[in-house]
Enzyme design. Structure first.
Site, PDB file in Angstrom:
ATOM      1  N   LYS A 262     -10.242  -1.787 -15.374  1.00  0.00           N
ATOM      2  CA  LYS A 262     -10.903  -2.030 -14.113  1.00  0.00           C
ATOM      3  C   LYS A 262      -9.999  -1.768 -12.915  1.00  0.00           C
ATOM      4  O   LYS A 262     -10.476  -1.674 -11.785  1.00  0.00           O
ATOM      5  CB  LYS A 262     -11.377  -3.502 -14.064  1.00  0.00           C
TER       6      LYS A 262
ATOM      7  N   GLU B  81      -5.105   6.140 -12.086  1.00  0.00           N
ATOM      8  CA  GLU B  81      -4.682   4.773 -12.406  1.00  0.00           C
ATOM      9  C   GLU B  81      -4.251   4.044 -11.130  1.00  0.00           C
ATOM     10  O   GLU B  81      -3.746   4.668 -10.198  1.00  0.00           O
ATOM     11  CB  GLU B  81      -3.479   4.811 -13.362  1.00  0.00           C
ATOM     12  N   ASP B  82      -4.413   2.745 -11.119  1.00  0.00           N
ATOM     13  CA  ASP B  82      -3.900   1.948 -10.008  1.00  0.00           C
ATOM     14  C   ASP B  82      -2.388   1.806 -10.108  1.00  0.00           C
ATOM     15  O   ASP B  82      -1.679   1.900  -9.119  1.00  0.00           O
ATOM     16  CB  ASP B  82      -4.572   0.568  -9.956  1.00  0.00           C
TER      17      ASP B  82
ATOM     18  N   ASP C  69       3.295   0.982 -15.181  1.00  0.00           N
ATOM     19  CA  ASP C  69       4.349  -0.024 -15.282  1.00  0.00           C
ATOM     20  C   ASP C  69       5.225   0.347 -16.480  1.00  0.00           C
ATOM     21  O   ASP C  69       6.087   1.212 -16.366  1.00  0.00           O
ATOM     22  CB  ASP C  69       3.666  -1.398 -15.432  1.00  0.00           C
TER      23      ASP C  69
ATOM     24  N   PHE D   1       5.117  -9.198  -9.287  1.00  0.00           N
ATOM     25  CA  PHE D   1       3.761  -9.143  -9.821  1.00  0.00           C
ATOM     26  C   PHE D   1       2.822  -8.853  -8.651  1.00  0.00           C
ATOM     27  O   PHE D   1       2.694  -9.656  -7.733  1.00  0.00           O
ATOM     28  CB  PHE D   1       3.387 -10.452 -10.506  1.00  0.00           C
TER      29      PHE D   1
ATOM     30  N   ASP E  41      -5.304  -7.207 -10.576  1.00  0.00           N
ATOM     31  CA  ASP E  41      -5.729  -8.605 -10.686  1.00  0.00           C
ATOM     32  C   ASP E  41      -4.626  -9.514 -11.202  1.00  0.00           C
ATOM     33  O   ASP E  41      -3.633  -9.070 -11.773  1.00  0.00           O
ATOM     34  CB  ASP E  41      -6.914  -8.722 -11.657  1.00  0.00           C
TER      35      ASP E  41
ATOM     36  N   ARG F 110      -8.635  -8.763  -7.202  1.00  0.00           N
ATOM     37  CA  ARG F 110      -8.902  -7.312  -7.210  1.00  0.00           C
ATOM     38  C   ARG F 110      -9.495  -6.868  -5.879  1.00  0.00           C
ATOM     39  O   ARG F 110      -9.272  -5.750  -5.424  1.00  0.00           O
ATOM     40  CB  ARG F 110      -9.899  -6.955  -8.321  1.00  0.00           C
TER      41      ARG F 110
HETATM   42  C1  PRP Z   1      -3.215  -2.438 -15.806  1.00  0.00           C
HETATM   43  C2  PRP Z   1      -3.336  -1.191 -14.958  1.00  0.00           C
HETATM   44  C3  PRP Z   1      -2.964  -0.080 -15.900  1.00  0.00           C
HETATM   45  C4  PRP Z   1      -1.975  -0.747 -16.834  1.00  0.00           C
HETATM   46  C5  PRP Z   1      -0.587  -0.278 -16.487  1.00  0.00           C
HETATM   47  O1  PRP Z   1      -4.373  -2.607 -16.557  1.00  0.00           O
HETATM   48  O2  PRP Z   1      -4.640  -1.032 -14.456  1.00  0.00           O
HETATM   49  O3  PRP Z   1      -4.078   0.394 -16.627  1.00  0.00           O
HETATM   50  O4  PRP Z   1      -2.100  -2.165 -16.639  1.00  0.00           O
HETATM   51  O5  PRP Z   1       0.371  -0.973 -17.224  1.00  0.00           O
HETATM   52  P1  PRP Z   1       1.390  -0.323 -18.247  1.00  0.00           P
HETATM   53  O6  PRP Z   1       1.977   0.921 -17.613  1.00  0.00           O
HETATM   54  O7  PRP Z   1       2.426  -1.416 -18.414  1.00  0.00           O
HETATM   55  O8  PRP Z   1       0.675  -0.016 -19.532  1.00  0.00           O
HETATM   56  P2  PRP Z   1      -4.765  -3.956 -17.338  1.00  0.00           P
HETATM   57  O9  PRP Z   1      -4.444  -3.798 -18.788  1.00  0.00           O
HETATM   58  O10 PRP Z   1      -4.170  -5.127 -16.635  1.00  0.00           O
HETATM   59  O11 PRP Z   1      -6.346  -3.963 -17.202  1.00  0.00           O
HETATM   60  P3  PRP Z   1      -7.229  -3.871 -15.861  1.00  0.00           P
HETATM   61  O12 PRP Z   1      -7.166  -2.441 -15.395  1.00  0.00           O
HETATM   62  O13 PRP Z   1      -8.588  -4.256 -16.309  1.00  0.00           O
HETATM   63  O14 PRP Z   1      -6.647  -4.830 -14.852  1.00  0.00           O
END
Ligand code: PRP
Length: 190
Positions: A47, A109-110, A113, A162, A169, A175
């Site tokens: 999301k 992607e947002d 990480d 964070f 979120d 969000r």
């Molecule tokens: C978040 C974000 C990316 C991912 C990045 O998603 O939207 O998809 O983490 O993190 P990484 O590089 O450490 O893998 P999340 O799993 O929190 O789900 P969401 O998009 O529903 O918030």
């Protein structure tokens, strides 16, 4: 004016609404030029990428001589669940509607990480034989990578905090903040 429930838990704004808008315009200019006269499929990763995908799609539409068409599709994955720490396991909750084969796919992607989510998606999508596959992220935490991942379009480098807002979120909250912020210490339980 921010609702009091938000204001009490936010330590500081990291990226303002205006800075995010400027960053998206700049990403859109580069993307529109690179895909000029070609069909482009934006693939938002929900999301978190909810807002960046729609804002990027609209910004691309304002660039003259950009892609011949812009499609939008979404997939839903989760690796963090309700925790502030990645589980290390990426789960596909909903796949794309459209076929990927033969398309110019840009994953949106947002945040990237540790890189596990994007790495998993790139590998899964590559197996579907797109014409081309690139990735665009609004926020990057390059110092947090556990796996190397190629990202062609990067908006902003986020500090080691964070971050919430603009799609990101904490326990499904924040969000809808129009900017990216850091929460106050004590708000996050690990
Ligand atoms: C978040 C974000 C990316 C991912 C990045 O998603 O939207 O998809 O983490 O993190 P990484 O590089 O450490 O893998 P999340 O799993 O929190 O789900 P969401 O998009 O529903 O918030």
């Amino acid at each position: 004016m921010l609702a009091a429930s938000f204001a009490a838990t936010i330590k500081r704004t990291l990226f303002s609404q205006e800075e995010i808008a400027r960053t998206i315009e700049s990403l859109a200019t580069r993307i529109a030029a690179d895909y000029a006269r070609k069909p482009l499929l934006l693939l938002g990763v929900l999301k978190g990428a909810l807002y960046v995908t729609v804002d990027l799609a609209r910004a691309i539409s304002r660039v003259p001589d950009g892609p011949s068409s812009v499609g939008i599709d979404y997939l839903v994955v989760s690796s963090y669940g309700n925790s502030s720490r990645s589980s290390g396991e990426v789960r596909m909750l909903k796949d794309t509607h459209q076929r990927i084969a033969g398309k110019n796919v840009l994953v949106v992607e947002d945040i990237v990480d540790n890189g596990l989510t994007l790495s998993y998606l790139q590998s899964m999508l590559r197996d579907r034989e797109p014409e081309s596959l690139r990735s665009c992220v609004l926020l990057d935490k390059p110092y947090r990578r556990l796996v190397p991942v190629d990202v062609e379009y990067i908006g902003l480098t986020a500090p080691d905090a964070f971050v919430v807002g603009y799609g990101l979120d904490y326990q499904e909250k924040y969000r809808n903040l129009p900017f990216v912020a850091q929460l106050r210490a004590g708000v996050i339980s690990e």
